[in-house]
Design an enzyme around this catalytic site. Structure first.
Site, PDB file in Angstrom:
ATOM      1  N   CYS A  45      14.614  10.959   4.795  1.00  0.00           N
ATOM      2  CA  CYS A  45      14.656  10.412   6.453  1.00  0.00           C
ATOM      3  C   CYS A  45      15.954  10.658   7.063  1.00  0.00           C
ATOM      4  O   CYS A  45      16.097  11.067   8.075  1.00  0.00           O
ATOM      5  CB  CYS A  45      13.904   8.822   6.515  1.00  0.00           C
ATOM      6  SG  CYS A  45      15.035   7.975   5.386  1.00  0.00           S
ATOM      7  N   LYS A  79       1.136  -1.087  -0.099  1.00  0.00           N
ATOM      8  CA  LYS A  79       0.096  -0.071   0.156  1.00  0.00           C
ATOM      9  C   LYS A  79       0.798   1.221   0.131  1.00  0.00           C
ATOM     10  O   LYS A  79       1.545   1.653   1.177  1.00  0.00           O
ATOM     11  CB  LYS A  79      -0.777  -0.138   1.206  1.00  0.00           C
ATOM     12  CG  LYS A  79      -1.865   1.103   1.292  1.00  0.00           C
ATOM     13  CD  LYS A  79      -2.389   1.664   2.423  1.00  0.00           C
ATOM     14  CE  LYS A  79      -1.640   2.884   3.013  1.00  0.00           C
ATOM     15  NZ  LYS A  79      -1.970   4.194   2.117  1.00  0.00           N
ATOM     16  N   GLU A  89      10.573   1.836   9.721  1.00  0.00           N
ATOM     17  CA  GLU A  89      11.588   2.682   9.230  1.00  0.00           C
ATOM     18  C   GLU A  89      11.004   4.240   9.623  1.00  0.00           C
ATOM     19  O   GLU A  89      10.171   4.679   8.728  1.00  0.00           O
ATOM     20  CB  GLU A  89      12.273   2.622   7.906  1.00  0.00           C
ATOM     21  CG  GLU A  89      12.969   1.346   7.592  1.00  0.00           C
ATOM     22  CD  GLU A  89      14.319   1.212   8.496  1.00  0.00           C
ATOM     23  OE1 GLU A  89      14.547   2.287   9.313  1.00  0.00           O
ATOM     24  OE2 GLU A  89      14.848   0.253   8.699  1.00  0.00           O
ATOM     25  N   GLU A 116      11.224  17.284  13.193  1.00  0.00           N
ATOM     26  CA  GLU A 116      11.687  16.891  11.985  1.00  0.00           C
ATOM     27  C   GLU A 116      11.561  17.894  10.853  1.00  0.00           C
ATOM     28  O   GLU A 116      10.285  17.957  10.463  1.00  0.00           O
ATOM     29  CB  GLU A 116      11.349  15.294  11.442  1.00  0.00           C
ATOM     30  CG  GLU A 116      11.918  14.959  10.247  1.00  0.00           C
ATOM     31  CD  GLU A 116      11.309  13.662   9.748  1.00  0.00           C
ATOM     32  OE1 GLU A 116      10.450  13.259  10.038  1.00  0.00           O
ATOM     33  OE2 GLU A 116      12.125  12.758   9.102  1.00  0.00           O
TER      34      GLU A 116
HETATM   35  P1  NAD Z   1       2.901   8.879   7.043  1.00  0.00           P
HETATM   36  O1  NAD Z   1       3.453   8.051   8.234  1.00  0.00           O
HETATM   37  O2  NAD Z   1       2.232  10.064   7.079  1.00  0.00           O
HETATM   38  O3  NAD Z   1       2.465   7.921   5.997  1.00  0.00           O
HETATM   39  C1  NAD Z   1       3.241   6.591   5.440  1.00  0.00           C
HETATM   40  C2  NAD Z   1       2.310   5.540   4.765  1.00  0.00           C
HETATM   41  O4  NAD Z   1       1.602   5.082   6.207  1.00  0.00           O
HETATM   42  C3  NAD Z   1       1.307   6.264   4.148  1.00  0.00           C
HETATM   43  O5  NAD Z   1       1.182   4.868   2.947  1.00  0.00           O
HETATM   44  C4  NAD Z   1       0.072   6.290   4.844  1.00  0.00           C
HETATM   45  O6  NAD Z   1      -1.177   6.205   4.139  1.00  0.00           O
HETATM   46  C5  NAD Z   1       0.166   5.317   5.873  1.00  0.00           C
HETATM   47  N1  NAD Z   1      -0.228   5.269   7.079  1.00  0.00           N
HETATM   48  C6  NAD Z   1      -0.544   6.580   7.855  1.00  0.00           C
HETATM   49  N2  NAD Z   1      -1.041   6.170   9.014  1.00  0.00           N
HETATM   50  C7  NAD Z   1      -1.120   4.887   9.112  1.00  0.00           C
HETATM   51  C8  NAD Z   1      -1.579   4.074  10.287  1.00  0.00           C
HETATM   52  N3  NAD Z   1      -1.934   4.540  11.411  1.00  0.00           N
HETATM   53  N4  NAD Z   1      -1.627   2.624  10.032  1.00  0.00           N
HETATM   54  C9  NAD Z   1      -1.254   2.121   8.814  1.00  0.00           C
HETATM   55  N5  NAD Z   1      -0.798   3.019   7.718  1.00  0.00           N
HETATM   56  C10 NAD Z   1      -0.809   4.494   7.979  1.00  0.00           C
HETATM   57  O7  NAD Z   1       4.407   9.456   6.436  1.00  0.00           O
HETATM   58  P2  NAD Z   1       4.585  10.161   5.214  1.00  0.00           P
HETATM   59  O8  NAD Z   1       4.322  11.604   5.596  1.00  0.00           O
HETATM   60  O9  NAD Z   1       3.834   9.451   3.952  1.00  0.00           O
HETATM   61  O10 NAD Z   1       6.317  10.307   5.153  1.00  0.00           O
HETATM   62  C11 NAD Z   1       7.089  11.132   5.765  1.00  0.00           C
HETATM   63  C12 NAD Z   1       7.582  10.571   6.973  1.00  0.00           C
HETATM   64  O11 NAD Z   1       8.410   9.188   6.656  1.00  0.00           O
HETATM   65  C13 NAD Z   1       8.827  11.180   7.648  1.00  0.00           C
HETATM   66  O12 NAD Z   1       8.851  11.280   8.823  1.00  0.00           O
HETATM   67  C14 NAD Z   1      10.128  10.234   7.213  1.00  0.00           C
HETATM   68  O13 NAD Z   1      11.207  10.632   7.936  1.00  0.00           O
HETATM   69  C15 NAD Z   1       9.696   9.043   7.069  1.00  0.00           C
HETATM   70  N6  NAD Z   1      10.541   8.291   6.274  1.00  0.00           N
HETATM   71  C16 NAD Z   1      11.227   7.636   6.876  1.00  0.00           C
HETATM   72  C17 NAD Z   1      12.292   6.870   6.240  1.00  0.00           C
HETATM   73  C18 NAD Z   1      13.183   5.627   7.157  1.00  0.00           C
HETATM   74  O14 NAD Z   1      13.610   4.869   6.139  1.00  0.00           O
HETATM   75  N7  NAD Z   1      13.483   5.592   8.035  1.00  0.00           N
HETATM   76  C19 NAD Z   1      12.329   6.665   4.829  1.00  0.00           C
HETATM   77  C20 NAD Z   1      11.435   7.638   4.254  1.00  0.00           C
HETATM   78  C21 NAD Z   1      10.569   8.668   5.043  1.00  0.00           C
END
Ligand code: NAD
Length: 484
Positions: free
Chosen positions: A290, A183, A256, A387
């Site tokens: 990230c 997803k 992650e 962040e």
């Molecule tokens: P997000 O957490 O809002 O969403 C990520 C994904 O999770 C999306 O597909 C979203 O629809 C889904 N999602 C959201 N809430 C959920 C829940 N409660 N249960 C299941 N799925 C859920 O993050 P974002 O805004 O898309 O991405 C930015 C964030 O991602 C930043 O904090 C960044 O640091 C992090 N990130 C981390 C890494 C890493 O490897 N550590 C890599 C890339 C991005």
């Protein structure tokens, strides 16, 4: 699932406006669609299916049905099928890169880089043949540790590297014998949907399923009883919710999450020599990385020189539409993040932050944000404490390196960190005291398929890449034989 939702089995390349999910090897439309926005002009350019609960259930069940025969295939057969899928990705790479630029905003050459990197990491996993560890081998007893697949893996990804994050999960999961329901982020679902389309007819039906929808679809996927593991990349807040939802039936987790990486610049650096690397450590992918550099601490004796050198680099950088020739930084990917970055910078300025540099941006409706370098900031400001996932760098001087280390470690996050110095031994010693999963010297970040990547503190749970990352898609089984 009704027959009207299932379309021809023929492999066709979707047009810009015809994206289907992949469930059981079939293209599947949804009753509802959601627009996908091009962040360079804030305008919808495609519609993505919005998966309903019945379709999600179908995707998980079809993955479960495919699991028994997929796990029974030898590693070499699974590997060859995964490599076939990667060949299809390679053949489609130019159109995937264009789609990435359109939905994510990054410059086209960087989008090409993401496609290549995704293939490279996935291939890296395919070189790690499974091993059996023999612990005892005596006339009376033989004990071995085997690795067994888990079942259905839910892969849930963010919007900053849509294709890379997807293949980082799909490749190890499939190679180990699991089946997958992917997803992607609702902000950038299209490259993942295209990936599902490319896999049709190459992987056995049901082995890789791709569904699109919002956060609540992710929540339903996490709660689904048949799912055995969640491989998640996204925010720390969502990671917390997932960890708690997965507790009910003890699903395996790789999380992650967010980062607020620090870089410490020691007194002996050559400011002009390190400035380009420092700059891109922060600003590549429009600061939406990230493990990108977010907080910079610079020794007071070189502070002015490092700031000036960074401003020099920033002055020549072009922000614009990812398709425009010469663009180095695209727009912020979505409106919510764009507004959040504006709020963080406005609050910091109101509280006394100084703007060392603010670049120019194209006019028009896109989510373009100027390259911004702030100093005279304090740890109380959100732009430092939280962040800053966008093109804003904060710089703070330090007198005592122990104080710099304390401030660098003063964060709930712990993804990466770096030390910059001509004295490698001193830099390494300091880097080893960073509270971060990765500690880099004179670079930030640096990753590879053979190098484990993991966050400490609230940056994550579990590991990606290397054999340690591959093992996360398995449980171990001890086979213990009494021989006499
Ligand atoms: P997000 O957490 O809002 O969403 C990520 C994904 O999770 C999306 O597909 C979203 O629809 C889904 N999602 C959201 N809430 C959920 C829940 N409660 N249960 C299941 N799925 C859920 O993050 P974002 O805004 O898309 O991405 C930015 C964030 O991602 C930043 O904090 C960044 O640091 C992090 N990130 C981390 C890494 C890493 O490897 N550590 C890599 C890339 C991005």
């Amino acid at each position: 699932m009704t027959s009207t939702r299932i379309h021809s089995r023929k492999r066709t390349t979707s047009s810009m406006n015809d994206f289907r999910m992949t469930i059981g090897g079939q293209p599947v439309a949804a009753l509802r669609t959601e627009p996908v926005i091009n962040p360079a002009n804030a305008t919808a350019f495609a519609e993505a299916p919005y998966c309903d609960e019945a379709q999600l259930d179908e995707a998980v069940r079809t993955a479960h049905a495919a699991y028994a025969s997929w796990r029974a295939r030898p590693w070499t057969v699974r590997r060859d099928l995964v490599l076939r899928m990667l060949d299809a990705v390679r053949r489609d790479s130019e159109s995937l890169a264009e789609l990435l630029t359109r939905e994510q905003g990054k410059p086209l050459d960087k989008a090409r880089g993401e496609v290549n990197s995704a293939i490279m990491f996935a291939q890296g996993y395919s070189d790690m043949a499974p091993r059996v560890e023999r612990l005892r081998d005596t006339p009376t007893q033989r004990v071995e540790v085997h690795r067994r697949p888990l079942g259905v893996v839910a892969a849930i990804t963010a919007w900053n590297y849509p294709l890379l994050l997807a293949l980082w999960k799909i490749a190890p999961a499939l190679l180990c014998g699991n089946t997958v329901v992917l997803k992607p982020s609702p902000q950038t679902p299209l490259t993942a949907l295209r990936l599902g389309e490319l896999s049709r007819g190459l992987l056995p039906d049901g082995v890789l399923n791709v569904v699109s929808g919002g956060d609540e679809l992710g929540e339903s996927l996490v709660r689904h009883r048949v799912v055995r593991k969640i491989a998640f990349t996204g925010s720390t807040e969502a990671g917390r919710q997932i960890m708690s939802a997965a507790g009910g039936d003890l699903k395996r987790l790789t999380l992650e999450l967010g980062g607020n990486d620090a870089g410490i610049v020691l007194a002996d650096v050559d400011p002009a020599a390190i400035a380009p690397d420092l700059f891109w450590a922060k600003f590549s992918n429009c600061g939406q990385v990230c493990a990108g550099l977010k907080r910079l601490f610079v020794h007071e004796t070189v502070y002015e020189a490092v700031c000036a050198a960074l401003v020099d680099v920033a002055t020549g950088v072009k922000v614009g539409d990812g398709f425009a020739p010469g663009t180095q930084i695209g727009p912020i990917q979505n409106r919510a993040q764009f507004e959040r970055m504006h709020a963080l910078v406005a609050e910091a300025r109101a509280a006394g932050a100084r703007t060392l540099f603010e670049g120019s941006i194209p006019g028009g409706p896109g989510y373009f944000f100027p390259v911004t370098i702030l100093d005279q900031v304090s740890p109380a400001m959100r732009v430092v404490r939280e962040e800053a996932f966008g093109p804003v760098l904060t710089i703070q001087p330090f007198h005592d390196v122990e104080d710099a280390l304390r401030r660098a470690n003063d964060s709930c996050y712990g993804l990466g960190g770096s030390v910059w110095s001509g004295d490698l031994a001193a830099a390494e010693a300091l880097a080893q005291r960073l509270e971060s999963g990765s500690a880099w010297v004179n670079q930030h970040p640096s990753m590879g398929p053979d190098i484990p990547f993991a966050g400490v503190k609230q940056s994550g749970f579990g590991v990606e890449f290397s054999r340690a990352g591959l093992d996360q898609y398995t449980d171990l089984q001890v086979v213990n034989l009494k021989l006499a």
